[in-house]
Structure formats: C-alpha cells, structure tokens
Design an enzyme around this catalytic site. Structure first.
Site: not given
Ligand code: TYD
Length: 138
Positions: A52
C-alpha cells in the site's frame, strides 16, 4: 515523490567494548516529527507486509534485528532496498507504494511515522494510488 526521494539515512552509533548504542530524535536524522512508532516481527517465512501507499504519511524504517527487503514503487520506477543493520534506515516520503518482503528469521522492522494511525490515509488499491499520483502531480 519518486523512489529516488527514498533515502538511506545513517543513525548515530556509539560503539564501545560493551556493545553499540544508536538513537533517533525528531529531526535527527529523520526529517519529520515522530508521532507514532510501531514494529513488525514474527513474520512467518515467505510472508509479505505492506502492499500500500500513504497519502500524507512519511516513515523511517529500521531493521532492528535481522533483515528484509523493501520494494518501493513511485508508479514509474521501482527500487529494492535491503535493510540489515540497526545503524541506518530508509526514509520513505508519502505517495510511495511499498512492500516489505524476504524477512529473515527473527527480523524486527521498527517504523517511525510522521502521523498517528489513520486508515483514511492508506491507499490500498494500486490504480487508486496511480490516480492520486496523477492528480497531485508528484
Ligand atoms: P498495516 O499497516 O496494513 O500493516 P502492514 O502494512 O505491515 O501489512 O496494518 C495492519 C493492521 O494493524 C491493520 O488492521 C491496522 C492496524 N494498525 C494499527 O492499528 N495501528 C498502526 O499504527 C498500524 C501501523 C497498524
């Protein structure tokens, strides 16, 4: 914002016979105020993270332990950066598509972020990302 604007920045390292110490402060060496820190760990072999971009969030990523690859994409070019030391990291401006992959065993990715968590700031769809890049003109 292009993949060339993603910069490896060295972090201060205080070495001694007792081991090393590194530190990061807002503005040193990262060019934004830190509003959030999160870390990614226990990634099973073969799994990827990310996939993303962010509309406005800027991040600084450090491999606190182990190694992983960051694939960066600005819509025109891609670039792969391997992070494998805790005394440097990668600054990623907003509007860069990123994927974290090839995590080694026990890898820990620490991410310092310029804003608190906001789901609305995410661009999850690649064609939407390209559209926003085109509109913003960066
Ligand atoms: P995401 O940013 O999609 O993780 P990655 O890019 O590493 O795969 O986040 C995964 C999950 O965690 C999503 O449900 C949102 C949650 N999240 C938070 O609640 N707070 C945060 O600071 C982050 C980065 C993610």
């Amino acid at each position: 914002m292009t993949v060339r604007d993603c910069r490896i920045l060295n972090v201060p390292k205080i070495g001694s016979l007792m081991g090393n110490l590194s530190f990061i402060e807002s503005g040193r060496p990262i060019p934004f105020a830190i509003r959030r820190t999160y870390w990614i760990y226990d990634v099973p072999g073969g799994e990827d993270r990310g996939g993303h971009a962010f509309r406005s969030l800027k991040e600084f990523v450090v491999a606190l332990s182990g190694s992983f690859d960051l694939t960066l994409d600005d819509g025109m070019q891609t670039r792969v950066v391997t992070l494998n030391r805790s005394y440097f990291g990668l600054y990623i401006p907003n509007l860069i598509w990123r994927r974290l992959e090839n995590f080694s065993t026990n890898a820990v990715a620490m991410i310092l972020a310029s804003e608190k968590y906001s789901e609305a700031d995410y661009l999850f769809d690649y064609s939407e990302f390209l559209k926003v890049k085109g509109e913003v003109g960066v």
